[in-house]
Design a protein around this motif. Structure first.
Motif, short mmCIF file in Angstrom:
data_model
loop_
_atom_site.label_atom_id
_atom_site.label_comp_id
_atom_site.label_asym_id
_atom_site.label_seq_id
_atom_site.Cartn_x
_atom_site.Cartn_y
_atom_site.Cartn_z
N LYS A 210 33.79 23.94 47.40
CA LYS A 210 33.76 23.29 48.72
C LYS A 210 35.13 22.76 49.12
CE LYS A 210 31.63 19.34 51.01
NZ LYS A 210 30.76 18.17 50.79
N ASP A 211 35.84 22.18 48.17
CA ASP A 211 37.15 21.56 48.45
C ASP A 211 38.31 22.54 48.31
OD1 ASP A 211 35.80 19.20 48.91
OD2 ASP A 211 36.20 18.38 46.91
N GLY A 212 38.01 23.81 48.08
CA GLY A 212 39.06 24.82 48.02
C GLY A 212 39.89 24.81 46.75
N ARG A 213 39.36 24.30 45.68
CA ARG A 213 40.09 24.26 44.41
C ARG A 213 39.78 25.47 43.54
NH1 ARG A 213 38.52 18.61 44.81
NH2 ARG A 213 36.72 19.09 43.52
N VAL A 214 39.41 26.56 44.18
CA VAL A 214 39.06 27.78 43.46
C VAL A 214 39.99 28.90 43.92
CG1 VAL A 214 37.24 29.49 43.09
CG2 VAL A 214 36.66 27.07 43.29
N ARG A 215 40.47 29.64 42.97
CA ARG A 215 41.32 30.79 43.28
C ARG A 215 40.57 32.07 42.91
NH1 ARG A 215 46.70 29.27 40.20
NH2 ARG A 215 46.86 31.53 40.23
N LYS A 216 40.72 33.09 43.72
CA LYS A 216 40.06 34.37 43.46
C LYS A 216 41.12 35.40 43.09
CE LYS A 216 36.24 33.44 46.54
NZ LYS A 216 35.44 33.87 47.68
N PHE A 217 40.77 36.29 42.21
CA PHE A 217 41.68 37.34 41.76
C PHE A 217 41.01 38.69 41.94
CE2 PHE A 217 42.71 33.46 39.51
CZ PHE A 217 44.08 33.37 39.71
N ALA A 218 41.82 39.67 42.28
CA ALA A 218 41.29 41.02 42.54
C ALA A 218 40.83 41.69 41.26
CB ALA A 218 42.35 41.87 43.24
N ASN A 219 41.50 41.36 40.16
CA ASN A 219 41.14 42.01 38.90
C ASN A 219 41.58 41.15 37.72
OD1 ASN A 219 43.95 42.61 38.38
ND2 ASN A 219 43.74 44.24 39.93
N LEU B 263 44.43 37.87 37.09
CA LEU B 263 44.02 36.59 36.50
C LEU B 263 44.88 36.27 35.28
CD1 LEU B 263 42.19 34.14 35.98
CD2 LEU B 263 40.61 35.69 34.83
N LEU B 264 45.06 37.24 34.40
CA LEU B 264 45.87 37.02 33.19
C LEU B 264 47.33 36.70 33.54
CD1 LEU B 264 44.40 39.77 30.85
CD2 LEU B 264 44.03 37.30 30.72
N GLN B 265 47.84 37.36 34.55
CA GLN B 265 49.21 37.09 34.98
C GLN B 265 49.32 35.64 35.51
OE1 GLN B 265 50.68 39.78 37.94
NE2 GLN B 265 52.76 38.96 37.85
N ALA B 266 48.35 35.22 36.28
CA ALA B 266 48.36 33.85 36.81
C ALA B 266 48.25 32.84 35.67
CB ALA B 266 47.19 33.66 37.79
N LEU B 267 47.46 33.12 34.67
CA LEU B 267 47.34 32.21 33.52
C LEU B 267 48.65 32.14 32.75
CD1 LEU B 267 43.77 33.13 32.26
CD2 LEU B 267 44.46 31.02 33.41
N ASP B 268 49.31 33.29 32.58
CA ASP B 268 50.61 33.30 31.89
C ASP B 268 51.63 32.49 32.66
OD1 ASP B 268 49.71 34.81 29.78
OD2 ASP B 268 50.39 36.72 30.62
N THR B 269 51.61 32.59 33.98
CA THR B 269 52.55 31.85 34.82
C THR B 269 52.34 30.36 34.72
OG1 THR B 269 52.61 33.71 36.36
CG2 THR B 269 53.44 31.61 37.18
#
Length: 89
Positions: free
Chosen positions: A67-76, A80-86
């Protein structure tokens, strides 16, 4: 911790744990290790209710995040793994 050897339960049946249950949960020791836990129906229902409430609390928190927009969506998965590494850097 209330404990009773498994051999004692085998020998005496539930009478071996009845007295101990008055003091709390009973751990049955088998091969020198806690193997089982015996608890009253009331205590079991308390644990089930607490687990259910914890589950609902996590779901509510997740819905608030969405609801508060604290969720990110990933295409694959790779994105997601790249975002976690970053985030770790």
């Amino acid at each position: 911790m209330n404990t009773v050897p498994a051999q004692e339960v085998k020998r005496r049946g539930f009478a071996a744990v009845d007295e101990l249950l008055e003091k709390g949960d009973v751990h049955v020791i088998r091969n020198n290790k806690p193997q089982y836990v015996v608890l009253t129906e009331e205590r079991y229902q308390e644990l089930v209710a607490e687990a259910q409430e914890a589950y609902l609390s996590r779901v509510r928190a997740s819905l608030e995040d969405v609801k508060d927009g604290r969720v990110r969506k990933f295409a694959n998965t790779d994105d997601l793994l790249q975002a976690l590494d970053t985030e770790e850097d």
